[in-house]
Design a protein around this motif. Structure first.
Motif: not given
Length: 296
Positions: A1-8, A35-39, A71-73
């Motif tokens: 999982m891309n952390i950037t996607l979760a934060r976005t 990013r949202i489309n990718s997630l 995920i971020i945690q």
């Protein structure tokens, strides 16, 4: 999982707007959209309904919040763990409901830190639901909380019963409803019990969900509120707070929860014993306080 996607995703969920999320993240609106489309492609579900007025989460989008936060945690903890100094190479990941910090969690963690030169501590304040979920996921090693939930591979140890006592900044007698009463949100069980004694047609003029803030509030502005006895022992003795007579306290059970495998650490039995000793002292002092003021 891309952390950037979760934060976005979390930014869009909180702000309900791609442009505002882009400003918050310091990226372009098209980057947020991509990013949202990718997630959504990764999870196989649409997470947001788009419209000219903004965005709203779908059912899946609302449910995904817990996982994104986890995920971020986990990523944050992994970074912290890898950067630990050699002298404190073991990290103890701990959480507590905010009400249990003064006089209990704080004293417990100070003793761990002082007595164990190899242990670093990561401490977080979370709701009971979040703590129980994170314990099950292995995000936390242990926690202090009121509301426990059975989980696989998580041990729950009962510590003691504590009373939440009504105190006032000026001496006063019992009444149906005091105009300077501050309602402190001490958790779900307290909310339900408190609702039984509150006149339904009255809303408290001040509602605060953090005990230390509530204590600061009434000390500066006056009034009354319920607090655990461990927060007010000294203040009542000093005369800066006054127990309201003939008002029954609320009772809550305090629990220590920890992942089952923590017992395999050679240092863990000692810190568990230390916590039980702290709890026993609180229990005895609480009993003396309740007896002195004839609250039960």
């Amino acid at each position: 999982m891309n952390i950037t996607l979760a934060r976005t995703y979390l930014a869009v969920l909180d702000l309900r707007n791609f442009n505002r999320a882009a400003e918050y993240l310091n990226v372009t609106q098209s980057t947020v959209t991509t990013r949202i489309n990718s997630l959504e492609s990764l999870v196989g579900q649409r997470l947001f309904h788009r419209s000219r007025s903004g965005v709203e989460p779908t059912d899946a989008g609302q449910r995904f919040r817990t996982y994104a936060e986890m995920i971020i945690q986990i990523w944050k903890q992994a970074q912290q763990d890898l950067l630990l100094p050699n002298a404190r190479s073991t990290q103890f990941k701990f959480a507590a409901e905010s009400a249990l910090w003064p006089g209990l969690a704080k004293d417990f963690l100070k003793k761990i830190y002082r007595d164990n030169a190899n242990i670093s501590v990561l401490v977080e304040n979370k709701s009971a639901d979040a703590i129980n979920s994170c314990l099950a996921q292995g995000i936390y090693d242990a926690a202090l909380l009121y509301d426990v939930r059975p989980r696989t591979n998580v041990v729950f140890e009962y510590l003691f019963e504590e009373q939440l006592v009504l105190v006032s900044t000026t001496p006063r007698t019992q009444c149906v409803w005091h105009p300077e009463y501050t309602y402190v949100e001490w958790g779900r069980d307290f909310d339900m019990e408190h609702a039984k004694i509150k006149p339904p047609e009255i809303t408290p003029p001040v509602i605060i969900n953090y005990g230390n803030w509530a204590l600061d509030w009434i000390e500066e502005l006056g009034g009354s509120a319920y607090f655990p006895t461990r927060m007010i022992f000294d203040k009542v003795e000093e005369g800066t707070l006054h127990v309201v007579p003939d008002v029954n306290p609320f009772t809550r059970s305090v629990w220590f929860s920890y992942r089952e495998k923590m017992a395999e650490n050679d240092w863990f039995p000692q810190i568990l014993n230390d916590l039980k000793e702290i709890s026993e002292r609180l229990k005895e002092r609480n009993a003396g306080f309740i007896k002195k003021w004839k609250l039960l």
